[in-house]
Design an enzyme around this catalytic site. Sequence first.
Site, mmCIF file in Angstrom:
data_model
loop_
_atom_site.group_PDB
_atom_site.id
_atom_site.type_symbol
_atom_site.label_atom_id
_atom_site.label_comp_id
_atom_site.label_asym_id
_atom_site.label_seq_id
_atom_site.Cartn_x
_atom_site.Cartn_y
_atom_site.Cartn_z
ATOM 1 N N CYS A 118 0.822 -1.226 0.000
ATOM 2 C CA CYS A 118 0.000 0.000 0.000
ATOM 3 C C CYS A 118 0.849 1.267 0.000
ATOM 4 O O CYS A 118 0.332 2.353 -0.276
ATOM 5 C CB CYS A 118 -0.929 0.025 1.203
ATOM 6 N N HIS A 258 -3.583 7.244 2.942
ATOM 7 C CA HIS A 258 -4.003 5.952 2.399
ATOM 8 C C HIS A 258 -5.411 5.647 2.927
ATOM 9 O O HIS A 258 -5.679 5.755 4.121
ATOM 10 C CB HIS A 258 -3.002 4.891 2.861
ATOM 11 N N ASN A 288 -10.258 -0.218 0.448
ATOM 12 C CA ASN A 288 -8.801 -0.103 0.443
ATOM 13 C C ASN A 288 -8.271 -0.624 -0.898
ATOM 14 O O ASN A 288 -8.269 -1.830 -1.135
ATOM 15 C CB ASN A 288 -8.243 -0.917 1.619
HETATM 16 O O1 UT7 Z 1 -3.535 -1.295 3.856
HETATM 17 C C1 UT7 Z 1 -3.371 -1.938 5.081
HETATM 18 C C2 UT7 Z 1 -4.420 -2.997 5.190
HETATM 19 N N1 UT7 Z 1 -4.984 -3.304 6.440
HETATM 20 C C3 UT7 Z 1 -5.650 -2.478 7.255
HETATM 21 O O2 UT7 Z 1 -5.691 -1.287 7.127
HETATM 22 C C4 UT7 Z 1 -6.382 -3.145 8.379
HETATM 23 C C5 UT7 Z 1 -6.254 -2.433 9.701
HETATM 24 N N2 UT7 Z 1 -7.224 -2.975 10.637
HETATM 25 C C6 UT7 Z 1 -8.533 -2.647 10.619
HETATM 26 O O3 UT7 Z 1 -8.948 -1.834 9.810
HETATM 27 C C7 UT7 Z 1 -9.437 -3.242 11.660
HETATM 28 O O4 UT7 Z 1 -8.640 -3.973 12.579
HETATM 29 C C8 UT7 Z 1 -10.536 -4.162 11.064
HETATM 30 C C9 UT7 Z 1 -11.541 -3.317 10.291
HETATM 31 C C10 UT7 Z 1 -9.928 -5.205 10.157
HETATM 32 C C11 UT7 Z 1 -11.277 -4.847 12.197
HETATM 33 O O5 UT7 Z 1 -11.859 -3.887 13.051
HETATM 34 P P1 UT7 Z 1 -11.694 -4.003 14.631
HETATM 35 O O6 UT7 Z 1 -12.479 -2.935 15.236
HETATM 36 O O7 UT7 Z 1 -10.219 -4.065 14.917
HETATM 37 O O8 UT7 Z 1 -12.392 -5.394 14.922
HETATM 38 P P2 UT7 Z 1 -11.778 -6.688 15.599
HETATM 39 O O9 UT7 Z 1 -10.822 -7.347 14.652
HETATM 40 O O10 UT7 Z 1 -11.277 -6.322 16.961
HETATM 41 O O11 UT7 Z 1 -13.050 -7.576 15.718
HETATM 42 C C12 UT7 Z 1 -14.132 -7.238 16.575
HETATM 43 C C13 UT7 Z 1 -15.216 -8.260 16.382
HETATM 44 C C14 UT7 Z 1 -14.728 -9.699 16.411
HETATM 45 O O12 UT7 Z 1 -15.703 -10.470 17.054
HETATM 46 P P3 UT7 Z 1 -15.503 -10.931 18.594
HETATM 47 O O13 UT7 Z 1 -14.249 -11.745 18.581
HETATM 48 O O14 UT7 Z 1 -15.383 -9.658 19.366
HETATM 49 O O15 UT7 Z 1 -16.743 -11.718 18.859
HETATM 50 C C15 UT7 Z 1 -14.680 -10.090 14.967
HETATM 51 O O16 UT7 Z 1 -14.871 -11.477 14.784
HETATM 52 O O17 UT7 Z 1 -15.809 -8.083 15.096
HETATM 53 C C16 UT7 Z 1 -15.850 -9.332 14.408
HETATM 54 N N3 UT7 Z 1 -15.757 -9.085 12.979
HETATM 55 C C17 UT7 Z 1 -16.840 -8.841 12.220
HETATM 56 N N4 UT7 Z 1 -18.149 -8.769 12.524
HETATM 57 C C18 UT7 Z 1 -18.996 -8.477 11.516
HETATM 58 C C19 UT7 Z 1 -14.651 -9.042 12.192
HETATM 59 N N5 UT7 Z 1 -15.005 -8.781 10.938
HETATM 60 C C20 UT7 Z 1 -16.345 -8.643 10.928
HETATM 61 C C21 UT7 Z 1 -17.287 -8.363 9.919
HETATM 62 N N6 UT7 Z 1 -18.584 -8.283 10.268
HETATM 63 N N7 UT7 Z 1 -16.931 -8.148 8.644
#
Ligand code: UT7
Length: 334
Positions: A118, A258, A288
């Site tokens: 990225c 980004h 993204n």
């Molecule tokens: O160019 C670089 C590329 N990468 C990035 O920029 C990614 C950077 N990270 C992020 O943007 C965030 O970490 C995410 C958007 C990927 C995730 O958001 P978060 O607020 O960090 O969520 P989390 O990973 O802490 O997950 C919270 C909950 C989990 O459930 P439990 O374990 O709390 O029950 C996940 O399983 O949300 C759940 N979850 C979802 N729920 C509904 C994860 N993905 C989804 C989804 N829909 N798509």
Amino acid sequence: MAQEHKVNAGILGIGMSVPDRVLTNEELERLVDTTDEWIFTRTGIRERRICGPDDTSASLGAAAAIKALESAGVAPEELDLIICGTATPDHPWPSTACLIQQRIGAFNAAAFDLSAACSGFTYGLATASGFIQNGSMKRILVIGVDTLTKQVDWSDRSTCILFGDGAGAAVLGPVGPDTGILSSTLGADGRGYDQIWLEAGANKAPVMISLIAEKRQCIKMKGSEVYKFAVKIMGEACLQSLEKVGLTSDDVDLFIPHQANIRIINAAAERMSLPTEKVFVNVQKYGNTSAASIPIAMTEALETGCIKKGDTLVIVGFGAGLTWGANVIRWSRD
Ligand code: UT7
């Protein structure tokens, strides 16, 4: 004694290209256990573009390049170099830059790919800037293109909602002092190589049926690790880049980060004490798009009148590697 005349690299023209196919959050609701509400509140994304059967990084990159050349008023044969920032080349080799050279007919240009995920576009601008500043080249095309939806695991809700496909391109040339690309700050931390990565498909782990069964040819990401890294590094890299040229956040007219996640963008802007009206956001439309996200955002910022001649812009990328890059740019054209 002749006075030394410092030449900077300026962006002479910019353009973008995205596939026609729109993939909405509602469609993803039917694919994985997610909701439009979760995706929008956690990422800011409403929809993204995904490749059709004929779209590739080379085809999107070439389409963006043609628009950038038109906007710069530069003919393809005037190009000295093509740098293509991509993590999703059409083939392991030859480079996608060579495929784009062939498509646009820029046969006087050298061409290579730059692998910084990225951060590819910010790395590309810094690299091109060096060639122009040292006088060895006059016209360089820098492309950021990725087609990550071809590498997404469509059963993994934590990644498949994030990515979209697209390309952006800029034509660079010499401009006067105190304008163009004023500074660049690049960085990498290979200790985080597996925080977001694609394990299989190259020489260490060629694609084999056993690997496909484990989906090791798909993107794997430790989302919260990448999130923490991004929030910290974006602000730091921008402030370092500004400091190199004696500027502060107060001098920034527009921040073009980004477009990965609205929460990361807002946190970075907060670290830089920038008000929301100085932050360009279009993540809601494209998700993204990796190396393409910054040049796509710059193109839309220019087209919507958010950039004026003389404005000081800061752009910043972060991604797999881990890598990051920031550039301070004083806009040098109307
Ligand atoms: O160019 C670089 C590329 N990468 C990035 O920029 C990614 C950077 N990270 C992020 O943007 C965030 O970490 C995410 C958007 C990927 C995730 O958001 P978060 O607020 O960090 O969520 P989390 O990973 O802490 O997950 C919270 C909950 C989990 O459930 P439990 O374990 O709390 O029950 C996940 O399983 O949300 C759940 N979850 C979802 N729920 C509904 C994860 N993905 C989804 C989804 N829909 N798509």
